[in-house]
Enzyme design. Structure first.
Site, PDB file in Angstrom:
ATOM      1  N   SER A  76       0.799  -1.206   0.111  1.00 54.34           N
ATOM      2  CA  SER A  76      -0.094   0.025   0.013  1.00 54.34           C
ATOM      3  C   SER A  76       0.939   1.021  -0.046  1.00 54.34           C
ATOM      4  O   SER A  76       1.790   1.484   0.695  1.00 54.34           O
ATOM      5  CB  SER A  76      -0.760   0.056   1.392  1.00 54.34           C
ATOM      6  OG  SER A  76      -1.624   1.146   1.333  1.00 54.34           O
ATOM      7  N   LYS A  92      -1.167  -1.021  -4.196  1.00 57.10           N
ATOM      8  CA  LYS A  92      -2.273  -0.059  -3.943  1.00 57.10           C
ATOM      9  C   LYS A  92      -1.985   1.213  -3.902  1.00 57.10           C
ATOM     10  O   LYS A  92      -0.973   1.397  -3.020  1.00 57.10           O
ATOM     11  CB  LYS A  92      -3.128  -0.691  -2.835  1.00 57.10           C
ATOM     12  CG  LYS A  92      -3.557   0.016  -1.870  1.00 57.10           C
ATOM     13  CD  LYS A  92      -4.590  -0.433  -0.766  1.00 57.10           C
ATOM     14  CE  LYS A  92      -4.575   0.357   0.616  1.00 57.10           C
ATOM     15  NZ  LYS A  92      -5.585  -0.498   1.518  1.00 57.10           N
ATOM     16  N   LYS A  96      -2.777   5.064  -2.562  1.00 47.86           N
ATOM     17  CA  LYS A  96      -3.825   6.147  -1.854  1.00 47.86           C
ATOM     18  C   LYS A  96      -4.454   7.113  -2.956  1.00 47.86           C
ATOM     19  O   LYS A  96      -3.446   7.719  -3.535  1.00 47.86           O
ATOM     20  CB  LYS A  96      -3.275   6.515  -0.628  1.00 47.86           C
ATOM     21  CG  LYS A  96      -2.966   5.338   0.360  1.00 47.86           C
ATOM     22  CD  LYS A  96      -4.349   5.015   1.045  1.00 47.86           C
ATOM     23  CE  LYS A  96      -3.988   3.791   2.039  1.00 47.86           C
ATOM     24  NZ  LYS A  96      -5.152   3.540   2.748  1.00 47.86           N
ATOM     25  N   ASP A 105      -7.223   3.368  -3.308  1.00 48.43           N
ATOM     26  CA  ASP A 105      -7.732   3.449  -2.218  1.00 48.43           C
ATOM     27  C   ASP A 105      -7.999   4.999  -1.673  1.00 48.43           C
ATOM     28  O   ASP A 105      -7.223   5.709  -1.632  1.00 48.43           O
ATOM     29  CB  ASP A 105      -7.219   2.751  -0.978  1.00 48.43           C
ATOM     30  CG  ASP A 105      -7.873   2.489   0.336  1.00 48.43           C
ATOM     31  OD1 ASP A 105      -8.971   3.077   0.385  1.00 48.43           O
ATOM     32  OD2 ASP A 105      -7.193   1.842   1.362  1.00 48.43           O
ATOM     33  N   GLU A 125     -11.118   0.818  -3.863  1.00 48.14           N
ATOM     34  CA  GLU A 125     -11.401   0.793  -2.371  1.00 48.14           C
ATOM     35  C   GLU A 125     -12.065   1.816  -1.917  1.00 48.14           C
ATOM     36  O   GLU A 125     -11.499   2.881  -1.734  1.00 48.14           O
ATOM     37  CB  GLU A 125     -10.214   0.327  -1.637  1.00 48.14           C
ATOM     38  CG  GLU A 125     -10.487   0.045  -0.354  1.00 48.14           C
ATOM     39  CD  GLU A 125      -8.876  -0.376   0.406  1.00 48.14           C
ATOM     40  OE1 GLU A 125      -8.181  -0.974  -0.330  1.00 48.14           O
ATOM     41  OE2 GLU A 125      -8.835  -0.599   1.437  1.00 48.14           O
ATOM     42  N   ASP A 155     -13.959  -1.300   2.690  1.00 49.56           N
ATOM     43  CA  ASP A 155     -13.064  -1.198   3.966  1.00 49.56           C
ATOM     44  C   ASP A 155     -13.722  -0.538   5.222  1.00 49.56           C
ATOM     45  O   ASP A 155     -14.677  -1.211   5.712  1.00 49.56           O
ATOM     46  CB  ASP A 155     -11.527  -0.566   3.684  1.00 49.56           C
ATOM     47  CG  ASP A 155     -10.854  -0.423   4.627  1.00 49.56           C
ATOM     48  OD1 ASP A 155     -11.240  -0.968   5.761  1.00 49.56           O
ATOM     49  OD2 ASP A 155      -9.536   0.032   4.516  1.00 49.56           O
ATOM     50  N   LYS A 170     -10.363  -6.394   7.670  1.00 52.55           N
ATOM     51  CA  LYS A 170      -9.457  -6.049   8.540  1.00 52.55           C
ATOM     52  C   LYS A 170      -9.755  -6.546   9.858  1.00 52.55           C
ATOM     53  O   LYS A 170     -10.805  -6.312  10.347  1.00 52.55           O
ATOM     54  CB  LYS A 170      -9.110  -4.546   8.706  1.00 52.55           C
ATOM     55  CG  LYS A 170      -8.380  -4.052   7.599  1.00 52.55           C
ATOM     56  CD  LYS A 170      -8.012  -2.449   7.859  1.00 52.55           C
ATOM     57  CE  LYS A 170      -7.593  -1.819   6.586  1.00 52.55           C
ATOM     58  NZ  LYS A 170      -7.523  -0.475   6.639  1.00 52.55           N
ATOM     59  N   GLY A 182      -4.324  -4.267   6.070  1.00 56.06           N
ATOM     60  CA  GLY A 182      -3.419  -3.929   7.172  1.00 56.06           C
ATOM     61  C   GLY A 182      -3.632  -2.632   7.924  1.00 56.06           C
ATOM     62  O   GLY A 182      -4.566  -1.561   7.426  1.00 56.06           O
TER      63      GLY A 182
HETATM   64  O1  OSB Z   1      -7.337   2.124   4.150  1.00 56.27           O
HETATM   65  O2  OSB Z   1      -6.067   0.195   4.178  1.00 56.27           O
HETATM   66  C1  OSB Z   1      -6.337   1.471   4.697  1.00 56.27           C
HETATM   67  C2  OSB Z   1      -3.319   2.332   6.834  1.00 56.27           C
HETATM   68  C3  OSB Z   1      -4.107   3.127   7.763  1.00 56.27           C
HETATM   69  C4  OSB Z   1      -5.098   3.308   7.761  1.00 56.27           C
HETATM   70  C5  OSB Z   1      -5.889   3.011   6.604  1.00 56.27           C
HETATM   71  C6  OSB Z   1      -5.276   1.982   5.501  1.00 56.27           C
HETATM   72  C7  OSB Z   1      -4.042   1.507   5.716  1.00 56.27           C
HETATM   73  C8  OSB Z   1      -3.251   0.901   4.860  1.00 56.27           C
HETATM   74  C9  OSB Z   1      -2.161   0.001   5.463  1.00 56.27           C
HETATM   75  O3  OSB Z   1      -3.448   0.981   3.795  1.00 56.27           O
HETATM   76  C10 OSB Z   1      -1.715  -1.033   4.823  1.00 56.27           C
HETATM   77  C11 OSB Z   1      -0.626  -1.976   5.199  1.00 56.27           C
HETATM   78  O4  OSB Z   1      -0.685  -2.054   6.665  1.00 56.27           O
HETATM   79  O5  OSB Z   1       0.178  -2.358   4.828  1.00 56.27           O
HETATM   80 MG    MG Z   2      -8.317   0.894   2.771  1.00 55.89          MG
END
Ligand code: OSB
Ligand code: MG
Length: 372
Positions: free
Chosen positions: A136, A162, A164, A189, A216, A241, A265, A293
């Site tokens: 991510s 992924k 953001k 995401d 996402e 999510d 999660k 995660g």
């Molecule tokens: O939306 O997946 C999410 C981290 C903090 C808050 C939200 C998210 C995330 C991540 C972390 O994308 C991904 C990881 O732990 O590898």
């Molecule tokens: Mg997410």
């Protein structure tokens, strides 16, 4: 089984690369480590991976400390139970607070796995010996810096990236990454950053032809209606999510066809038992799932690896190597991902040694409880 001692450790670890999402940027993380001991002296470890601020969910680290010390730990201490599926009922009157619950229940699960001499994955019903990890990547200051991050992780073998996104950082970064990697498994995401308006729909229509594996959480948590409207229009699967904290949320999402993929999660759903139940429900409905995660330290990371070994986790999970986030992890061995493949531990319990000296070194506060 009976838990006779509990210790909560508030631990801060520096990140190797600061991470920015649609809400904020961070350079170190504070998670709460739950240590439970039963009558035989067996130990269980859990991790409350709540972010520090109330931006992903309403919980914060400070609130989770309060919930765990005042309500959850007193409820599990001294109680008799046979299987970790029973543990959430011990604090069943506490509403919400999924991260705090997840950390306490994870410790009960790892305690149970240690006590019954089986790997955590086996105790959960996992069937895979390896799981595929994706990465991510946060919002970067420029497209060039994003491409550098993508190259670094693709070169180290991760098969899925992924990105953001947020209003103003969406179509351009996707085009740039697609331009360089036409066949890469890429998804985006939004962490709920878009309102359900025409401008947002325009943006997602513009993303649709780029072959993303999923979009996402485009809209605010529990905006199932706009999510369903978007899914009906796009070819790209919508992944939920933040919208799904409970099995009831999931039933609503499935009924309304508010997406086509679920990010499970452990933290967001309040623990491993709920995560497994969500897996079972989505399997029946035909939605593929993957494990998301929260930048976990090694304990939460190994719980994510264990749940990812269940058969319905067919998409790469956010279980990248510890080293993507932390120079030193609190478990030994740390999680590694050779070529994007993580081996599911086959030793009993959590599957690694917990580095108690490192926890003590980075602890901001610690509190211990004993059953009467
Ligand atoms: O939306 O997946 C999410 C981290 C903090 C808050 C939200 C998210 C995330 C991540 C972390 O994308 C991904 C990881 O732990 O590898
Ligand atoms: Mg997410």
């Amino acid at each position: 089984m009976r838990i006779v001692n509990a210790t909560l450790h508030d631990v801060e670890l520096p990140l190797v690369h600061s991470f920015e999402t649609s809400s904020h940027r961070k350079s170190s993380l504070r998670h709460l480590i739950v240590e439970l001991t039963d009558e035989s002296g067996a130990k269980g470890w859990g991790e409350i991976a709540s972010p520090a601020g109330p931006y992903y969910a309403s919980e914060t680290t400070t609130i989770a400390w309060h919930t765990a010390t005042e309500y959850l730990i007193p409820a599990v201490l001294g109680a008799e139970w046979e299987h970790p599926d029973e543990v959430s009922a011990l604090y069943g009157k506490v509403r919400g607070h999924w991260f705090a619950k997840a950390g306490v229940e994870m410790a009960a699960w790892t305690l149970y796995a240690a006590h019954t001499q089986q790997p955590l994955a086996t105790a959960l019903g996992g069937t895979r010996s390896t799981v595929i990890a994706g990465v991510s990547l946060g919002i970067e200051p420029s497209i060039d810096e994003l491409l550098t991050q993508v190259a670094k992780h693709v070169d180290s073998g991760y098969p899925r990236v992924k990105l953001k996104i947020a209003p103003g950082w969406d179509v351009e970064p996707v085009k740039a990454v697609r331009g360089t990697y036409p066949d890469l498994d890429v998804h985006v995401d939004a962490n709920g950053a878009y309102p359900g308006d025409d401008a947002a729909f325009e943006t997602f229509r513009a993303l649709d032809p780029h072959g993303l594996t999923m979009i996402e959480q485009p809209f605010a948590p529990r905006n199932f209606m706009d999510s369903a409207r978007l899914q009906a229009e796009l070819n790209t699967p919508v992944c939920l999510d933040e919208s799904v904290e409970t099995l009831d949320d999931l039933r609503t999402a499935l009924e309304l066809k508010a997406g086509g993929v679920l990010n499970i999660k452990v933290s967001r759903m309040g623990g491993l038992s709920a995560a497994r139940a969500a897996h079972d429900l989505t399997q029946e409905a035909g939605w593929p799932v993957w494990c998301g995660g929260m930048h976990e330290f090694g304990i939460g990371r190994l719980a994510n690896v264990a749940i990812s070994s269940l058969p319905g986790f067919t998409l790469p999970s956010d279980v990248s190597a510890s080293g993507k986030y932390y120079a030193e992890d609190i478990i030994d061995p740390a999680v590694t991902a050779e070529g994007g493949v993580v081996t599911v531990p086959s030793t009993a319990g959590l599957g690694a040694q917990v580095r108690t000296e490192l926890i003590a070194e980075h602890a901001q506060q610690t509190q211990t409880f004993s059953a009467d």
